[in-house]
Motif scaffolding. Structure first.
Motif, PDB file in Angstrom:
ATOM      1  N   VAL A   1       0.849  -1.052  -0.067  1.00  0.00           N
ATOM      2  CA  VAL A   1      -0.041   0.279   0.206  1.00  0.00           C
ATOM      3  C   VAL A   1       0.769   0.997  -0.234  1.00  0.00           C
ATOM      4  N   THR A   2       2.086   1.017   0.394  1.00  0.00           N
ATOM      5  CA  THR A   2       2.830   2.604   0.435  1.00  0.00           C
ATOM      6  C   THR A   2       3.630   2.411  -0.391  1.00  0.00           C
ATOM      7  N   LEU A   3       4.270   1.597  -0.897  1.00  0.00           N
ATOM      8  CA  LEU A   3       4.596   1.912  -2.825  1.00  0.00           C
ATOM      9  C   LEU A   3       3.336   2.238  -3.633  1.00  0.00           C
ATOM     10  N   ALA A   4       1.979   2.127  -3.462  1.00  0.00           N
ATOM     11  CA  ALA A   4       0.583   2.436  -4.261  1.00  0.00           C
ATOM     12  C   ALA A   4       0.633   3.387  -3.777  1.00  0.00           C
ATOM     13  N   LEU A   5       0.938   4.432  -2.779  1.00  0.00           N
ATOM     14  CA  LEU A   5       0.757   5.781  -2.390  1.00  0.00           C
ATOM     15  C   LEU A   5       1.782   6.476  -2.833  1.00  0.00           C
ATOM     16  N   LEU A   6       3.145   5.438  -2.825  1.00  0.00           N
ATOM     17  CA  LEU A   6       4.623   6.793  -3.535  1.00  0.00           C
ATOM     18  C   LEU A   6       4.207   7.132  -5.229  1.00  0.00           C
ATOM     19  N   GLU A   7       3.893   5.839  -5.344  1.00  0.00           N
ATOM     20  CA  GLU A   7       3.248   5.853  -7.295  1.00  0.00           C
ATOM     21  C   GLU A   7       1.846   7.259  -7.053  1.00  0.00           C
ATOM     22  N   LEU A   8       0.984   7.166  -6.502  1.00  0.00           N
ATOM     23  CA  LEU A   8       0.033   7.933  -6.443  1.00  0.00           C
ATOM     24  C   LEU A   8       0.804   9.537  -6.221  1.00  0.00           C
ATOM     25  N   MET A   9       1.580   9.649  -4.759  1.00  0.00           N
ATOM     26  CA  MET A   9       1.533  10.596  -4.515  1.00  0.00           C
ATOM     27  C   MET A   9       2.755  11.670  -4.682  1.00  0.00           C
ATOM     28  N   GLY A  10       4.059  10.748  -5.547  1.00  0.00           N
ATOM     29  CA  GLY A  10       5.428  10.982  -5.198  1.00  0.00           C
ATOM     30  C   GLY A  10       6.098  11.942  -4.144  1.00  0.00           C
ATOM     31  N   ASP A  11       6.487  12.732  -4.841  1.00  0.00           N
ATOM     32  CA  ASP A  11       7.378  13.485  -3.150  1.00  0.00           C
ATOM     33  C   ASP A  11       6.438  14.335  -2.044  1.00  0.00           C
ATOM     34  N   LYS A  12       5.109  14.198  -2.367  1.00  0.00           N
ATOM     35  CA  LYS A  12       4.015  14.704  -1.489  1.00  0.00           C
ATOM     36  C   LYS A  12       4.170  14.031  -0.257  1.00  0.00           C
TER      37      LYS A  12
END
Length: 257
Positions: free
Chosen positions: A91-102
């Protein structure tokens, strides 16, 4: 308004701790207590787990990530450090792909950026069949103990029993949905590798769910890599003090950059 249930402790740099499969946010209670003297620690129940209802339309990790992004915005969780255990790492990686540098930084705790191989996908399919036939209680009673090394199960008996009771607070639909979502998730190794922020990985040398050889392949993609000796899949319980020290020092370095 988000339907995600959570608890939080402390003030300052937000740290979001995301639980894994057959777990709830409460599993992080000791970590939240220990870290809250320096940080704002937020521990959600993923949809379908604990007190968070499963959305009728939810069937992928990407949809969970969208829900979490909305939840973070509603609760003024900005530039967080996000650390996920197992499924929580996916889930963290999916968030990273979605939000990036946020995201300020990310951490994977007994998790992987790689997709399931065919053998693992077949295991997921068998899990779905078992869940549909036998239900949550019977499944988690058989699923949770093998996450811990066999030679330490007697020593960790009370911790294992608590983990089983927490796992029973996941819904049947939630466990089936996440099993399928893990099976169908895509490879996010490049997402992890290309993120410019700090990246933590903690691996268990005896982890039967995420093999140590697979974890070692992430060394080039992360900034901070640690292995826990004689540890299975639940290092935050098996090696609590050591794991907590790693997480705390990582978060302190992120904040002081």
């Amino acid at each position: 308004m988000s339907s995600i249930s959570f608890f939080e402790k402390g003030e300052g740099q937000p740290i979001v701790l995301i639980h894994g499969f057959c777990e709830i946010g409460e599993m992080w209670a000791d970590f939240a207590d220990a870290l809250s003297n320096q940080f704002r620690v937020i521990c959600p129940d993923l949809p379908g787990c604990g007190n968070s209802p499963l959305s009728l339309s939810q069937n992928s990790l990407e949809e969970v990530a969208v829900q979490l992004e909305e939840w973070m915005e509603e609760n003024s969780i900005h530039d967080p450090i996000v650390i996920g255990h197992s499924l929580g790492g996916y889930v963290t990686l999916a968030l990273l792909e979605l939000m990036g540098d946020k995201l300020q930084a990310v951490g994977l705790f007994h998790s992987t950026a790689f997709a399931d191989d065919e053998e693992k996908k077949e295991m997921r399919d068998r899990t779905v069949i078992f869940l549909k036939k036998h239900g949550v209680d019977k499944f988690v009673t058989s699923f949770v103990p093998p996450l811990f090394p066999e030679e330490r199960r007697e020593e960790l008996d009370s911790e294992i029993n608590l983990a089983i009771e927490q796992a029973k607070r996941c819904t049947l639909d939630g466990l089936i949905t996440y099993t399928k979502a893990m099976r169908d998730r895509k490879d996010r190794f490049e997402v992890l590798k290309n993120f410019s922020g700090s990246k933590l990985m903690i691996a268990g040398m005896l982890d039967g769910a995420v093999k140590i050889d697979a974890s070692r392949k992430h060394k080039e993609a992360v900034t901070d890599y640690f292995e826990l000796e004689n540890t299975g899949h639940v290092g935050m319980i098996e090696r609590k003090e050591e794991s907590l020290k790693i997480v705390r020092e990582f978060c302190v370095r992120v904040v002081s950059r």
